[in-house]
Design an enzyme around this catalytic site. Structure first.
Site, PDB file in Angstrom:
ATOM      1  N   HIS A  23       1.668 -10.001  -6.252  1.00  0.00           N
ATOM      2  CA  HIS A  23       2.199 -10.758  -5.107  1.00  0.00           C
ATOM      3  C   HIS A  23       2.858 -12.058  -5.572  1.00  0.00           C
ATOM      4  O   HIS A  23       3.318 -12.848  -4.744  1.00  0.00           O
ATOM      5  CB  HIS A  23       1.081 -11.113  -4.119  1.00  0.00           C
ATOM      6  CG  HIS A  23       0.556  -9.942  -3.330  1.00  0.00           C
ATOM      7  ND1 HIS A  23       1.372  -8.962  -2.806  1.00  0.00           N
ATOM      8  CD2 HIS A  23      -0.712  -9.602  -2.968  1.00  0.00           C
ATOM      9  CE1 HIS A  23       0.631  -8.072  -2.153  1.00  0.00           C
ATOM     10  NE2 HIS A  23      -0.625  -8.431  -2.247  1.00  0.00           N
TER      11      HIS A  23
ATOM     12  N   THR B  50       0.837  -1.209   0.000  1.00  0.00           N
ATOM     13  CA  THR B  50       0.000   0.000   0.000  1.00  0.00           C
ATOM     14  C   THR B  50       0.869   1.255   0.000  1.00  0.00           C
ATOM     15  O   THR B  50       0.643   2.194  -0.776  1.00  0.00           O
ATOM     16  CB  THR B  50      -0.937  -0.004   1.228  1.00  0.00           C
ATOM     17  OG1 THR B  50      -1.719  -1.196   1.206  1.00  0.00           O
ATOM     18  CG2 THR B  50      -1.880   1.187   1.203  1.00  0.00           C
TER      19      THR B  50
ATOM     20  N   LYS C  76      -1.716  -0.638  11.332  1.00  0.00           N
ATOM     21  CA  LYS C  76      -0.795   0.095  12.223  1.00  0.00           C
ATOM     22  C   LYS C  76       0.387   0.698  11.472  1.00  0.00           C
ATOM     23  O   LYS C  76       0.891   1.744  11.831  1.00  0.00           O
ATOM     24  CB  LYS C  76      -0.268  -0.839  13.326  1.00  0.00           C
ATOM     25  CG  LYS C  76      -1.282  -1.151  14.415  1.00  0.00           C
ATOM     26  CD  LYS C  76      -0.599  -1.884  15.560  1.00  0.00           C
ATOM     27  CE  LYS C  76      -1.554  -2.090  16.725  1.00  0.00           C
ATOM     28  NZ  LYS C  76      -0.920  -2.859  17.812  1.00  0.00           N
ATOM     29  N   GLY C  77       0.868  -0.035  10.453  1.00  0.00           N
ATOM     30  CA  GLY C  77       2.022   0.461   9.697  1.00  0.00           C
ATOM     31  C   GLY C  77       3.270   0.600  10.558  1.00  0.00           C
ATOM     32  O   GLY C  77       4.090   1.479  10.344  1.00  0.00           O
TER      33      GLY C  77
END
Length: 317
Positions: free
Chosen positions: A120, A61, A280-281
């Protein structure tokens, strides 16, 4: 055709759907396997195409946002940027499933050059027409964080007809290499080795390095993409502006990424809301989920799998 192929393949319990299938050393869902076949048969890469590749939940992302903002920095003002309205997942196509959403009319000629695609798939599964001609940006992260993030993400997408997948079971499966697009280590190693052989074709990035020094890593990324920042741009703070625009703090606060109507269609049945891509990153969130023993086991697997490669991942003192 896919149905005939699936009956010949070993299968195992999956994290999101009921089963994944072992194809050429990697575990794939039936939809993704269908996408892979279509890519091999119907996708024509251009030499200017740039791919973003990653194992699931390793920074896709963030990288999508950074690559899109970098490639289009002369096209859009930061104050009125598409990323502010649509979210990073819309920035450019996720080829694995996009190929059959549009099939048989899949046509990417409308995309500006260089065309950007995300995948992916493991390096060895991609057609040589892609791996031999296109540039690939690969991002990886500590397997412990990848495991936790992936479990959270796929638990939300898991079919309601199936029993929830307990974390301890997902951990066991991850260690044994069984998860969508896994084994994790083989995935990382394939791109790492390819990046060592062809550094001009594959840029290998680590999520942790990007969190630590985002401007340095972004300059590296832009140069690799063939769009280096000029001295003038650096003086004007363009690098910092893009880092800020694409930061987790900024993007996760936008209405479109907080459940304000943004979503991504991955298959006819699977639509994921933008907010699911922002949890959360953080680096090190695994500490809230893994015991010391579980941590040591994953670290030991990493040491053994990556031995002699020159790559180290996620080892903690």
């Amino acid at each position: 055709m896919i149905t005939n192929l699936l009956v010949t393949l070993p299968k195992a319990k999956a994290w999101r759907s009921e089963h994944v299938f072992l194809y050429k050393g990697f575990w794939l869902s039936s939809e993704v396997l269908k996408g892979l076949v279509l890519i091999h048969n119907h996708f024509t890469p251009q030499p200017t195409d740039i791919f973003l590749a990653a194992f699931m939940k390793c920074g896709t992302t963030w990288l999508k946002a950074l690559m899109f903002a970098t490639a289009n920095r002369h096209r859009y003002k930061l104050s009125d940027h598409p990323l502010l309205r649509t979210g990073p997942q819309s920035a450019f196509p996720f080829l694995d499933t996009h190929i059959f959403l549009d099939y048989p009319v899949t046509n990417f000629d409308h995309l500006p050059v260089p065309r950007l695609f995300a995948t992916h798939f493991a390096h060895g599964l991609l057609p040589t027409s892609i791996t031999s001609t296109c540039k690939i940006v690969y991002v990886c992260r500590d397997p412990k964080d990848a495991l936790v993030s992936k479990w959270h993400f796929l638990s939300k997408l898991r079919s309601k007809e199936l029993e929830p997948l307990p974390f301890n079971e997902a951990y066991e499966m991850f260690c044994n290499g069984v998860s969508e697009y896994g084994p994790f280590w083989d995935h990382v190693l394939g791109y790492w080795k390819a990046s060592q052989e062809s550094p001009d074709k594959i840029l290998f990035l680590k999520y942790e390095d990007m969190k630590r020094e985002p401007t340095i890593e972004l300059k590296k990324l832009a140069a690799f993409m063939g769009m280096p920042f000029t001295a003038e741009e650096e003086e004007e703070g363009v690098v910092e502006d893009i880092v800020k625009l694409c930061s987790f703090q900024n993007l996760s606060r936008l209405e479109v990424n907080k459940g304000g109507g943004g979503g991504q269609k991955f298959t006819a049945k699977v639509v994921v809301e933008n907010q699911e891509f922002f949890r959360k990153g953080e680096v090190g969130d695994w500490k809230n989920y893994l015991t010391e023993e579980m941590k040591d086991r994953i670290d030991n697997i990493a040491v053994n799998k990556l031995k002699g490669s020159g790559l180290m991942l996620g080892l903690t003192k």
